[in-house]
Design an enzyme around this catalytic site. Structure first.
Site, PDB file in Angstrom:
ATOM      1  CG  ASP A   1       5.364   8.983  -0.952  1.00  0.00           C
ATOM      2  OD1 ASP A   1       5.450   9.591  -2.027  1.00  0.00           O
ATOM      3  OD2 ASP A   1       4.833   9.457   0.063  1.00  0.00           O
ATOM      4  CD  GLU A   2       1.346   7.961   0.994  1.00  0.00           C
ATOM      5  OE1 GLU A   2       1.034   7.779   2.171  1.00  0.00           O
ATOM      6  OE2 GLU A   2       1.171   9.057   0.404  1.00  0.00           O
ATOM      7  CB  VAL A   3       2.758   3.274  -6.218  1.00  0.00           C
ATOM      8  CG1 VAL A   3       2.099   2.468  -7.327  1.00  0.00           C
ATOM      9  CG2 VAL A   3       3.739   4.272  -6.817  1.00  0.00           C
TER      10      VAL A   3
END
EC number: 3.2.1.52
Length: 592
Positions: A363-365
């Protein structure tokens, strides 16, 4: 004169039937506190009334099948014994689980015991007889049948035979958990009681019932994790999703790459070495809990990786340009060395945890981080022929990393095992089924329960684990830590909100694709000292939602929930108070 007479009368009653001025009467599935008088000959203590009066015998989570509980008899706590098939793969598990059970019922009762002794002559003993159909299954799996059946018989020689029938050890273990909740202490007559007439058929609706615990932002001691596992078992939760590493620290001691924790742990004392991990896994197993490790990537990597040459953006500033929280760090997918290291570390995880499924985070690249890495962008353009648009980073670079990383995971495992990813910009791509085939990937949803993209994923045939932040993030509602005000996911998630977070409401006619769910505790603002109060008793609320799939809302569960919190406290869990004790003792008096 009248007052004096009443006082003398009450003292007479106390002397003849017990030590309390009060007893309880069963009224419409709750217990009403009543003053004891000379006409009271069989007044119930609160613990007796809870078992006999409440729907489901005050069991938490409420059983999904038939429940009959009656005819309380006095027992000797030391009289519990058991029999089972000897010398099989699960014999030691059953023995240890029963030992946990006997210690647990003593904790439930000992905190209330009056120092005086009972004068009763006929005190019953209890014999638990296990009939476990699968004598080989000693690990929790996706297909494990956790159901159980309890039937009792009281013999003429004052022995209560408890017959526990279960397809697996894990169902039998749940049966013991239920039985422990039926051992109560009568504080009016100072005696320990147990129902001699029990018939319960029970089993969970959802197979994945867990807690996601972050131990990277702030270190959580093994002792505190064990407390969490005890409370999980008492609530019939079966999955600890262990978020072991993140950008802030790398406390996991990798056998193949010990430098990761040497550089990345907060201190040499704040690590999880091989012995610690092995102990926690076994501690969980005998309590019916699988431990699923997570190695988050390609974002959420920083401390520990800084000397490997495979991370970019490490601790870049200003941090909010390159990540969601400090310190920044993200894998550089162009580095061939990265996948060699990942294969090694995956191997370490697999050999220790032996999981049937692996959580790869995902998540959250941050696209700007990658786009600001000159050697990476050069590789993308010159070697891959890609452009540098957001779509190229999401549609090409990120899938490239995921494909290479998954190949190394499969290689380390010697087979293809299911992979869990958090929902993200990657999972919401139109062509996500090509990148992440639903036959190989499970998705854990953290978006709001009303996010329409959840339905899109279901329509694309993904199996989902629910951790929607609007109900299940237990770190919400506290002060901001990167600015003032409250943290990003405020407000605080109450147990009522958690209980009413129904998978069947979120998924509609595709509920069968919901494996279950997890409450999540991210530890930017919590750790060892606040762990219990952040998790408990709120995580137990979702435990009933997932086990029972109740058709009613939190109001019908409130009295039983207060009772269950008391059980958690008796187990040494610092579960947060949710009402004044007066409310538990004066049921149905605290609702608007």
């Amino acid at each position: 004169m009248l007052i004096k007479t009443l006082i003398l009368l009450n003292f007479y009653v106390l002397f003849t039937i017990g030590t309390s001025l009060w007893h309880y009467e069963c009224l419409e599935s709750y217990c009403e506190k009543t003053l004891t008088t000379s006409n009271t000959s069989n007044g119930l203590s609160l613990s007796e009334c809870n078992i006999l009066c409440h729907n489901g015998a005050a069991i938490w989570p409420k059983p999904t099948g038939n429940v009959t509980v009656s005819d309380l008899v006095e027992i000797d706590l030391k009289s519990f014994t058991f029999t089972t098939t000897p010398q099989t793969a699960i014999t030691s598990l059953v023995t240890e689980a029963f030992d946990i059970f006997t210690k647990q019922i003593k904790k439930f009762v000992s905190c209330k015991v009056f120092l005086g002794k009972s004068n009763a002559i006929d005190v019953a003993s209890v014999q638990v007889v296990f009939n476990i159909l699968d004598q080989k299954l000693d690990l929790m799996t996706f297909g494990t049948d956790e159901s159980y059946r309890i039937e009792t018989q009281l013999t003429n020689n004052s022995v209560v035979y408890v017959n526990v029938t279960a397809p697996s050890f894990f169902g039998a273990r749940h049966a013991l958990e239920t039985l422990s909740q039926l051992v109560v202490y009568d504080d009016i007559r100072q005696r320990t009681l147990f129902p001699s007439n029990i018939f319960i058929v029970d089993g969970p609706i959802y197979s994945w019932r867990g807690i996601s615990l972050d131990t990277s932002r702030n270190y959580v001691t093994p002792k505190a994790i064990k407390r969490t596992l005890r409370a999980m078992a008492a609530s019939k939760l079966n999955t600890l999703h262990w978020h072991l590493t993140d950008t802030a620290s790398f406390p996991y001691v990798s056998k193949s790459h010990p430098e990761l924790s040497e550089y990345g742990a907060y201190s040499p004392s704040k690590v999880y070495n091989n012995d610690t991990v092995k102990t926690l896994i076994e501690y969980a197993r005998v309590r019916g809990i699988r431990v699923v490790p997570e190695l988050d990537s390609p974002a959420h990597v920083g401390e520990g990786w800084q000397t490997t040459g495979v991370v970019t953006c490490f601790n870049w500033k200003p941090w909010d340009d390159y990540c969601v929280e400090p310190p920044c760090g993200q894998f550089d997918p162009s580095q061939d060395k990265l996948y060699d290291i990942l294969e090694d570390v995956y191997g370490d995880f697999l050999s220790q945890f032996d999981p049937e499924v692996f959580h790869m985070g995902g998540d959250e690249v941050n696209v700007n981080c990658w786009n600001s890495t000159s050697n990476l962008t050069k590789w993308m353009v010159e070697e891959k022929g890609w452009n540098l648009t957001k779509e190229d980073f999401l549609d090409k670079l990120w899938p490239y990393f995921q494909d290479e990383a998954s190949k190394r995971l499969y290689k380390a495992a010697g087979k293809e095992i299911p992979i869990i990813l958090w929902t993200s910009e990657l999972t919401f791509l139109d062509n996500v089924q090509e990148i992440l085939p639903p036959s190989k990937y499970l998705l854990q949803v953290w978006e709001r329960s009303d996010d329409l993209r959840i339905q899109t994923l279901l329509e694309k045939n993904y199996s989902l684990i629910l951790s929607n932040y609007d109900a299940l993030y237990l770190d919400c509602g506290f002060g901001g830590w990167v600015d003032d005000g409250q943290n990003w996911c405020s407000p605080y998630k109450t147990w009522q909100t958690i209980y009413d977070n129904k998978p069947e409401v979120i998924a509609g006619n595709r509920t069968s694709q919901i494996l279950g769910g997890e409450t999540a505790l991210w530890t930017e603002e919590s750790g060892t000292n606040s762990l219990d109060s952040r998790l408990w008793p709120r995580a137990a609320a979702f435990a009933e939602t997932l086990w029972t799939s109740p058709s009613t809302n939190w109001e019908q569960a409130q009295e039983r929930f207060l009772i269950h919190r008391e059980r958690l406290v008796a187990l040494g869990i610092d579960a947060d108070e949710i009402q004044p004790e007066w409310c538990r003792r004066n049921q149905h008096n605290c609702r608007l």
